[in-house]
Design a protein around this motif. Structure first.
Motif, PDB file in Angstrom:
ATOM      1  N   ASP A  67       0.830  -1.201   0.000  1.00 31.55           N
ATOM      2  CA  ASP A  67       0.000   0.000   0.000  1.00 31.55           C
ATOM      3  C   ASP A  67       0.866   1.252   0.000  1.00 31.55           C
ATOM      4  O   ASP A  67       1.786   1.376   0.809  1.00 31.55           O
ATOM      5  N   MET A  68       0.596   2.159  -0.891  1.00 29.99           N
ATOM      6  CA  MET A  68       1.317   3.433  -0.947  1.00 29.99           C
ATOM      7  C   MET A  68       0.408   4.605  -0.605  1.00 29.99           C
ATOM      8  O   MET A  68       0.618   5.723  -1.053  1.00 29.99           O
ATOM      9  N   GLY A  69      -0.608   4.364   0.189  1.00 28.33           N
ATOM     10  CA  GLY A  69      -1.478   5.443   0.631  1.00 28.33           C
ATOM     11  C   GLY A  69      -2.511   5.806  -0.422  1.00 28.33           C
ATOM     12  O   GLY A  69      -2.561   5.239  -1.501  1.00 28.33           O
ATOM     13  N   SER A  70      -3.316   6.763  -0.087  1.00 27.54           N
ATOM     14  CA  SER A  70      -4.381   7.166  -1.001  1.00 27.54           C
ATOM     15  C   SER A  70      -3.886   8.229  -1.978  1.00 27.54           C
ATOM     16  O   SER A  70      -2.846   8.859  -1.769  1.00 27.54           O
ATOM     17  N   GLU A  71      -4.624   8.438  -3.019  1.00 29.04           N
ATOM     18  CA  GLU A  71      -4.247   9.369  -4.086  1.00 29.04           C
ATOM     19  C   GLU A  71      -4.020  10.776  -3.551  1.00 29.04           C
ATOM     20  O   GLU A  71      -3.141  11.493  -4.022  1.00 29.04           O
ATOM     21  N   ASP A  72      -4.771  11.165  -2.541  1.00 29.69           N
ATOM     22  CA  ASP A  72      -4.620  12.530  -2.046  1.00 29.69           C
ATOM     23  C   ASP A  72      -3.273  12.768  -1.367  1.00 29.69           C
ATOM     24  O   ASP A  72      -2.820  13.898  -1.267  1.00 29.69           O
ATOM     25  N   TRP A  73      -2.603  11.706  -0.938  1.00 27.35           N
ATOM     26  CA  TRP A  73      -1.271  11.878  -0.368  1.00 27.35           C
ATOM     27  C   TRP A  73      -0.296  12.343  -1.442  1.00 27.35           C
ATOM     28  O   TRP A  73       0.544  13.186  -1.208  1.00 27.35           O
ATOM     29  N   ALA A  74      -0.395  11.741  -2.611  1.00 24.57           N
ATOM     30  CA  ALA A  74       0.533  12.042  -3.698  1.00 24.57           C
ATOM     31  C   ALA A  74       0.147  13.333  -4.420  1.00 24.57           C
ATOM     32  O   ALA A  74       0.958  13.896  -5.142  1.00 24.57           O
ATOM     33  N   ARG A  75      -1.089  13.748  -4.263  1.00 26.32           N
ATOM     34  CA  ARG A  75      -1.602  14.970  -4.903  1.00 26.32           C
ATOM     35  C   ARG A  75      -1.311  14.966  -6.405  1.00 26.32           C
ATOM     36  O   ARG A  75      -0.844  15.953  -6.959  1.00 26.32           O
ATOM     37  N   GLY A  76      -1.554  13.832  -7.031  1.00 25.92           N
ATOM     38  CA  GLY A  76      -1.389  13.717  -8.479  1.00 25.92           C
ATOM     39  C   GLY A  76       0.030  13.415  -8.931  1.00 25.92           C
ATOM     40  O   GLY A  76       0.273  13.241 -10.126  1.00 25.92           O
ATOM     41  N   ASP A  77       0.980  13.326  -8.024  1.00 30.42           N
ATOM     42  CA  ASP A  77       2.375  13.049  -8.378  1.00 30.42           C
ATOM     43  C   ASP A  77       2.577  11.534  -8.476  1.00 30.42           C
ATOM     44  O   ASP A  77       3.214  10.917  -7.629  1.00 30.42           O
ATOM     45  N   TYR A  78       2.044  10.945  -9.543  1.00 34.31           N
ATOM     46  CA  TYR A  78       2.088   9.494  -9.700  1.00 34.31           C
ATOM     47  C   TYR A  78       3.503   8.978  -9.941  1.00 34.31           C
ATOM     48  O   TYR A  78       3.825   7.853  -9.577  1.00 34.31           O
ATOM     49  N   SER A 109       6.171   9.971  -8.442  1.00 33.38           N
ATOM     50  CA  SER A 109       6.768   9.783  -7.123  1.00 33.38           C
ATOM     51  C   SER A 109       6.271   8.487  -6.485  1.00 33.38           C
ATOM     52  O   SER A 109       7.053   7.742  -5.897  1.00 33.38           O
ATOM     53  N   VAL A 110       4.980   8.229  -6.602  1.00 35.13           N
ATOM     54  CA  VAL A 110       4.433   6.984  -6.055  1.00 35.13           C
ATOM     55  C   VAL A 110       5.096   5.792  -6.734  1.00 35.13           C
ATOM     56  O   VAL A 110       5.532   4.840  -6.086  1.00 35.13           O
ATOM     57  N   ALA A 111       5.200   5.842  -8.064  1.00 32.44           N
ATOM     58  CA  ALA A 111       5.841   4.745  -8.805  1.00 32.44           C
ATOM     59  C   ALA A 111       7.289   4.566  -8.370  1.00 32.44           C
ATOM     60  O   ALA A 111       7.764   3.441  -8.204  1.00 32.44           O
ATOM     61  N   LYS A 112       7.995   5.672  -8.149  1.00 32.13           N
ATOM     62  CA  LYS A 112       9.399   5.616  -7.708  1.00 32.13           C
ATOM     63  C   LYS A 112       9.502   4.866  -6.375  1.00 32.13           C
ATOM     64  O   LYS A 112      10.335   3.971  -6.219  1.00 32.13           O
TER      65      LYS A 112
END
Length: 177
Positions: A154-165, A167-170
């Motif tokens: 789990d990498m948290g919900s979308e609002d954590w990344a604020r659209g910075d996908y 960074s999530v992928a990294k």
């Protein structure tokens, strides 16, 4: 949910039955000792399967410390002793899972690895700042090595990344995905 639902009247029970009876994932974490997690996992799996060895069991692993709350990962990294304890815990859990079909959520809000990295990279360097991400990568490999286990990191919900996908992928890649 089930306990509260069971105390309701018939009309409310009918209305909320789906929420009370749907399968849920039991959390396995620091409140269980490294030595007792295997027994608790075996008992949970047996209870969830209710005699059907092919029934999928849902689990959640929330064990890394520090993480959030009072002992946040951005305030200090896991000590060597905490890392060793974590590895024992996960190794014992994986052994208890064995051949059972399990879907396991690993470390809810895994995006905290980013917070750790950003907080520590300038102080201790890249390799040490990636300790939590490397621990998650090891966990993913260890659990996924079980023959019938599926891991969801789990990498948290979308609002954590604020659209910075990106960074999530990294951080998913750095954590073993």
């Amino acid at each position: 949910a089930y306990n509260g639902w069971s105390k309701l009247g018939a009309a409310k029970k009918d209305q909320l039955a789906l929420f009370a009876t749907i399968e849920k994932a039991l959390y396995f974490g620091r409140w269980m000792s490294d030595d007792e997690v295997a027994g608790k996992a075996r008992a949970y799996i047996a209870g969830a399967q209710a005699g059907d060895p092919d029934k999928l069991v849902l689990m959640t692993l929330f064990r890394m410390f520090p993480w959030e709350g009072e002992a946040r990962i951005d305030q200090r990294l896991p000590t060597a002793a905490e890392q060793a304890s974590y590895r024992r815990f996960v190794t014992n859990l994986a052994g208890a899972i064995g051949e059972a079909p399990v879907a396991i959520v690993v470390q809810p809000d895994g995006y905290f690895v980013r917070k750790a990295f950003e907080a520590w990279v300038g102080k201790v360097g890249r390799k040490k700042a990636l300790t939590p991400a490397r621990m998650l990568a090891w966990t993913v490999r260890t659990l996924a090595a079980q023959p019938r286990t599926t891991v969801y990191l789990d990498m948290g919900s979308e609002d954590w990344a604020r659209g910075d996908y990106r960074s999530v992928a990294k951080y998913l890649r750095l954590s073993g995905v």
